[in-house]
Design a protein around this motif. Structure first.
Motif, PDB file in Angstrom:
ATOM      1  N   TRP A 152       5.954   0.068 -12.722  1.00  0.00           N
ATOM      2  CA  TRP A 152       5.701  -1.267 -12.852  1.00  0.00           C
ATOM      3  C   TRP A 152       5.287  -1.311 -11.460  1.00  0.00           C
ATOM      4  O   TRP A 152       5.728  -2.827 -10.989  1.00  0.00           O
ATOM      5  CB  TRP A 152       5.889  -2.098 -13.618  1.00  0.00           C
ATOM      6  CG  TRP A 152       6.265  -1.419 -15.226  1.00  0.00           C
ATOM      7  CD1 TRP A 152       7.343  -0.891 -15.601  1.00  0.00           C
ATOM      8  CD2 TRP A 152       4.856  -1.863 -16.170  1.00  0.00           C
ATOM      9  NE1 TRP A 152       6.904  -0.716 -17.065  1.00  0.00           N
ATOM     10  CE2 TRP A 152       5.951  -0.844 -17.687  1.00  0.00           C
ATOM     11  CE3 TRP A 152       4.098  -2.270 -15.866  1.00  0.00           C
ATOM     12  CZ2 TRP A 152       4.617  -0.874 -18.815  1.00  0.00           C
ATOM     13  CZ3 TRP A 152       2.892  -2.341 -16.975  1.00  0.00           C
ATOM     14  CH2 TRP A 152       3.126  -1.514 -18.270  1.00  0.00           C
ATOM     15  N   GLU A 153       5.504  -0.578 -10.844  1.00  0.00           N
ATOM     16  CA  GLU A 153       5.092  -1.283  -9.275  1.00  0.00           C
ATOM     17  C   GLU A 153       3.863  -0.928  -8.631  1.00  0.00           C
ATOM     18  O   GLU A 153       2.672  -1.760  -8.619  1.00  0.00           O
ATOM     19  CB  GLU A 153       6.572  -0.095  -8.695  1.00  0.00           C
ATOM     20  CG  GLU A 153       7.416  -0.180  -9.043  1.00  0.00           C
ATOM     21  CD  GLU A 153       9.253   0.505  -8.049  1.00  0.00           C
ATOM     22  OE1 GLU A 153       8.818   1.311  -7.550  1.00  0.00           O
ATOM     23  OE2 GLU A 153      10.486  -0.573  -8.041  1.00  0.00           O
ATOM     24  N   ILE A 154       3.529   0.304  -8.059  1.00  0.00           N
ATOM     25  CA  ILE A 154       2.547   0.323  -7.000  1.00  0.00           C
ATOM     26  C   ILE A 154       1.508   1.471  -7.969  1.00  0.00           C
ATOM     27  O   ILE A 154       0.078   0.429  -7.609  1.00  0.00           O
ATOM     28  CB  ILE A 154       3.123   1.559  -5.891  1.00  0.00           C
ATOM     29  CG1 ILE A 154       3.640   1.290  -4.895  1.00  0.00           C
ATOM     30  CG2 ILE A 154       1.613   2.010  -5.369  1.00  0.00           C
ATOM     31  CD1 ILE A 154       3.677   2.788  -3.882  1.00  0.00           C
TER      32      ILE A 154
ATOM     33  N   LEU B  87       0.361  -2.138  -9.920  1.00  0.00           N
ATOM     34  CA  LEU B  87      -0.612  -2.750  -8.458  1.00  0.00           C
ATOM     35  C   LEU B  87      -1.526  -2.368  -8.233  1.00  0.00           C
ATOM     36  O   LEU B  87      -2.983  -3.090  -8.555  1.00  0.00           O
ATOM     37  CB  LEU B  87      -0.207  -3.443  -7.342  1.00  0.00           C
ATOM     38  CG  LEU B  87      -0.277  -3.756  -5.596  1.00  0.00           C
ATOM     39  CD1 LEU B  87      -0.836  -5.354  -5.857  1.00  0.00           C
ATOM     40  CD2 LEU B  87       0.520  -3.403  -4.725  1.00  0.00           C
ATOM     41  N   ASN B  88      -1.701  -1.399  -8.321  1.00  0.00           N
ATOM     42  CA  ASN B  88      -2.900  -0.644  -8.349  1.00  0.00           C
ATOM     43  C   ASN B  88      -4.731  -0.078  -9.333  1.00  0.00           C
ATOM     44  O   ASN B  88      -5.095  -0.999  -8.951  1.00  0.00           O
ATOM     45  CB  ASN B  88      -2.938   1.171  -7.960  1.00  0.00           C
ATOM     46  CG  ASN B  88      -3.085   1.690  -6.426  1.00  0.00           C
ATOM     47  OD1 ASN B  88      -3.151   0.596  -5.977  1.00  0.00           O
ATOM     48  ND2 ASN B  88      -2.601   3.027  -6.606  1.00  0.00           N
TER      49      ASN B  88
ATOM     50  N   LEU C 244      -4.045  -3.846 -10.862  1.00  0.00           N
ATOM     51  CA  LEU C 244      -4.790  -4.614 -11.049  1.00  0.00           C
ATOM     52  C   LEU C 244      -5.838  -4.718  -9.977  1.00  0.00           C
ATOM     53  O   LEU C 244      -7.243  -5.809  -9.855  1.00  0.00           O
ATOM     54  CB  LEU C 244      -3.824  -5.589 -10.575  1.00  0.00           C
ATOM     55  CG  LEU C 244      -2.471  -6.031 -11.328  1.00  0.00           C
ATOM     56  CD1 LEU C 244      -1.668  -6.772 -11.058  1.00  0.00           C
ATOM     57  CD2 LEU C 244      -3.597  -6.263 -12.776  1.00  0.00           C
ATOM     58  N   ILE C 245      -5.587  -4.129  -8.535  1.00  0.00           N
ATOM     59  CA  ILE C 245      -6.502  -3.794  -7.676  1.00  0.00           C
ATOM     60  C   ILE C 245      -7.866  -3.404  -8.252  1.00  0.00           C
ATOM     61  O   ILE C 245      -8.993  -3.758  -7.789  1.00  0.00           O
ATOM     62  CB  ILE C 245      -6.132  -3.042  -6.630  1.00  0.00           C
ATOM     63  CG1 ILE C 245      -4.666  -4.406  -6.112  1.00  0.00           C
ATOM     64  CG2 ILE C 245      -7.580  -2.756  -5.401  1.00  0.00           C
ATOM     65  CD1 ILE C 245      -4.032  -3.335  -4.581  1.00  0.00           C
TER      66      ILE C 245
ATOM     67  N   LEU D  50      -2.831   2.704  -0.793  1.00  0.00           N
ATOM     68  CA  LEU D  50      -1.316   2.563  -1.670  1.00  0.00           C
ATOM     69  C   LEU D  50      -1.158   4.370  -2.461  1.00  0.00           C
ATOM     70  O   LEU D  50      -0.084   3.966  -2.702  1.00  0.00           O
ATOM     71  CB  LEU D  50      -1.357   1.482  -2.911  1.00  0.00           C
ATOM     72  CG  LEU D  50      -1.572  -0.520  -2.700  1.00  0.00           C
ATOM     73  CD1 LEU D  50      -1.721  -1.358  -3.396  1.00  0.00           C
ATOM     74  CD2 LEU D  50      -0.370  -0.192  -1.760  1.00  0.00           C
TER      75      LEU D  50
ATOM     76  N   GLU E 177       2.005   6.413  -2.237  1.00  0.00           N
ATOM     77  CA  GLU E 177       2.871   6.050  -3.519  1.00  0.00           C
ATOM     78  C   GLU E 177       2.973   8.418  -2.956  1.00  0.00           C
ATOM     79  O   GLU E 177       3.405   8.911  -3.444  1.00  0.00           O
ATOM     80  CB  GLU E 177       2.011   5.855  -4.510  1.00  0.00           C
ATOM     81  CG  GLU E 177       2.358   7.107  -5.810  1.00  0.00           C
ATOM     82  CD  GLU E 177       1.256   6.668  -6.622  1.00  0.00           C
ATOM     83  OE1 GLU E 177       0.677   6.998  -7.259  1.00  0.00           O
ATOM     84  OE2 GLU E 177       1.866   5.336  -7.207  1.00  0.00           O
TER      85      GLU E 177
END
Length: 272
Positions: free
Chosen positions: A137-139, A142-143, A145-146, A186, A190
């Motif tokens: 639920w971190e990078i 986010l990736n 969603l991107i 990202l 990671e």
């Protein structure tokens, strides 16, 4: 007196494109073979493995550039990409994406084979003891969603090209390229922050092979979309002839879907 063969070359009486002899398929195959050898050498810590891998990628990238240059010239300036030729190219891209799906199917098979029935050598648990998994639920989230947002922007670009909204097409495709670069950046961050490496047993092998191979596909897709952006700015993509962008968009949607499976299975379920 004009030979009959010369007349048949000047006057084409069929809608197909019989391509001229090209050295680039041969060069690209040698480069891909060099990448394979260099990758194996690098992963097994052989001397000069990284050098061979770098040389293979460099030759492959150069051959891709000059091959695409020839295809763009045949399509844009020589008018060889007729309707039937474009239909054949569409079938080719679809078959290529299917072959890539089978690639990832093999990686997912390896992952679930090891995770659903962990061997006694790794303690019969998954993730193996000593592996500090990444927080999904971190990078990774986010990736996700991107990448989903980039899928929306590339679809926006496709509709803008069809509707002849040039400024919107350039804007949306530029956003797609920026989002793709952000995703790759990202993911590199990671990898640097992860506590495990490719050599850390079956978990590291399956994780980096699946996510790294996807990252390589993101890189190829980013290059394709960037070339499409340059062609769009130079008025080489029109409402009727934009198959180069269309194939890149299909490829990008394929990358999106694969990432969703990676996020759910490897990042989220695999780290529970």
């Amino acid at each position: 007196m004009i030979q009959l063969s010369q007349v048949s070359k000047v006057v084409q009486r069929h809608p197909f494109h019989l391509v001229d002899p090209s050295p680039w398929p041969f060069v690209a195959s040698l480069a891909a073979f060099t990448c394979t050898i260099g990758g194996v050498m690098y992963m097994h810590a052989y001397a000069n493995g990284q050098f061979v891998l770098t040389c293979g990628f460099s030759i492959l990238f150069i051959s891709m550039f000059v091959w695409w240059r020839d295809v763009v010239r045949e399509s844009t300036f020589e008018g060889h990409h007729t309707g039937i030729v474009q239909q054949g190219l569409r079938y080719g891209v679809i078959l290529f994406i299917v072959s890539e799906i089978l690639f990832f199917f093999a990686f997912f098979w390896a992952f679930f084979h090891s995770s659903l029935a962990p061997a006694i050598e790794i303690g019969s648990i998954w993730p193996p003891k000593g592996i500090s998994v990444l927080n999904p639920w971190e990078i990774p989230f986010l990736n996700t969603l991107i990448l989903l947002l980039s899928g929306c922007t590339v679809t926006w670009c496709h509709h803008a090209i069809v509707a002849n909204f040039r400024s919107q097409a350039i804007l949306s495709l530029s956003l797609t390229v920026v989002l793709a670069i952000l995703f790759s950046s990202l993911q590199v961050y990671e990898y640097k922050m992860a506590d495990f490496r490719l050599s850390d047993g079956i978990y590291g092998s399956t994780f980096y092979m699946a996510t790294g191979f996807h990252g390589f596909h993101v890189f190829i897709g980013t290059v394709s979309l960037f070339i499409c952006l340059i062609r769009l700015i130079q008025y080489q993509l029109t409402q009727q002839h934009h198959f180069g962008f269309e194939s890149a968009a299909w490829y990008w949607h394929f990358v999106d879907v694969v990432w969703l499976f990676l996020f759910v299975s490897i990042y989220w379920w695999g780290g529970l």
